[in-house]
Structures are given as C-alpha cells and as structure tokens.
Design a protein around this motif. Sequence first.
Motif: not given
Length: 183
Positions: A120-130
């Motif tokens: 969940w943390k990885e996905m939330e971090t990725l979302a910020k740059g997409i």
Amino acid sequence: MKWLFWNVRGMNKRYKQKEIKLLLQNKVSLAGLVETRVKSNNVRSVLQGIAPGWKALHNYDDSPNGRIWLIWDDNWYEVKKITNSAQMLHFQVNERSKGYQLSLNVVYGLNTVEQRKSLWKEMETLAKGITQPWLIVGDFNAIMSDKDRLAGVPVTNNEIKDLGECVREMGVNELQWTGNYYT
C-alpha cells in the motif's frame, strides 16, 4: 489487441502452459501473470513454450519464486520496467502502432494484512508521480467490500480498511466489467 491478466497458480505443468498458449492466440499481445511458480532457470523455456518470440519481465530479484511476470509481443509494445518489489511490478508501456503510453502495475499481494502494508505504501508513493493513464491489475489478496468474498468467514473492517484507504489516497477507481463477477 487484447490484454490478459491471469492468476495461473503454477505454470510448470504442461497443461497450464497449453491453456495460456491458447488464450494468447486469441489476439492477446500483452499479459500479466501472477503466482507463476516457475524457477528462474526455467523462465526462458516456459516463455518459449507459451509465447515464442515474446519478451518477459518478472520479479525474481525480489522474490525467488518469480511471483509476477509481464509478457508481451514486442511487435505491438515497448515495455520498460520502472520499479519492482516482491508484490508489484511497475512499467511504462508504449503501444507501437497508435503511439499511446500508460503506466501499468501488475500486483500480487502477500498473504497477510501485515505483509501487504508495504504494498500500500509503495502504491501510494507511485501515485504521486504518475501523470498519464494508469492501469493496475492483479491479485491483491485483499478485498474492498463484503461483496468481494463469495463464501467463508464474514468480512471484517480490518480486512477492507487498508486497500480502501490506499485506493482513496491514490485517487484511482475500479474499472467496470461485464460477465461473471468472480471470473
């Protein structure tokens, strides 16, 4: 062109490889496969058996069992792996004929609530740059509502809380589908 996502539950068996090969022959040009159970030294021969001439990326660096694969026909797509972990692969996909681009994640969540917290943390971090279209497919080993469980123990709030919060934080929506709900 069609895309396929499949929780294959093991591709070491010849009959499984034949099933996948038949599906891929139905104009599929990109496929996310999880729970492959293929040893890293057998990747090339299994890929050659199911999709001759295709390319593959996987997560053997993070998971000795290579839990997640992305395979594609290089005539249709250019694929670049951006990041990977034991539970997720993140790609940049460029479709060659029409020139569209998207971010693609193939996910296979670990078995326990605690083990999935890092996903969940990885996905939330990725979302910020997409900033482009983003498709997330996979088996999260988690549910978002009680209708997502066919039978068994009643759903508790703890089971749905983390995935729901992650989806809200990322600002993504579940795609509509047709056909049977559990297929």
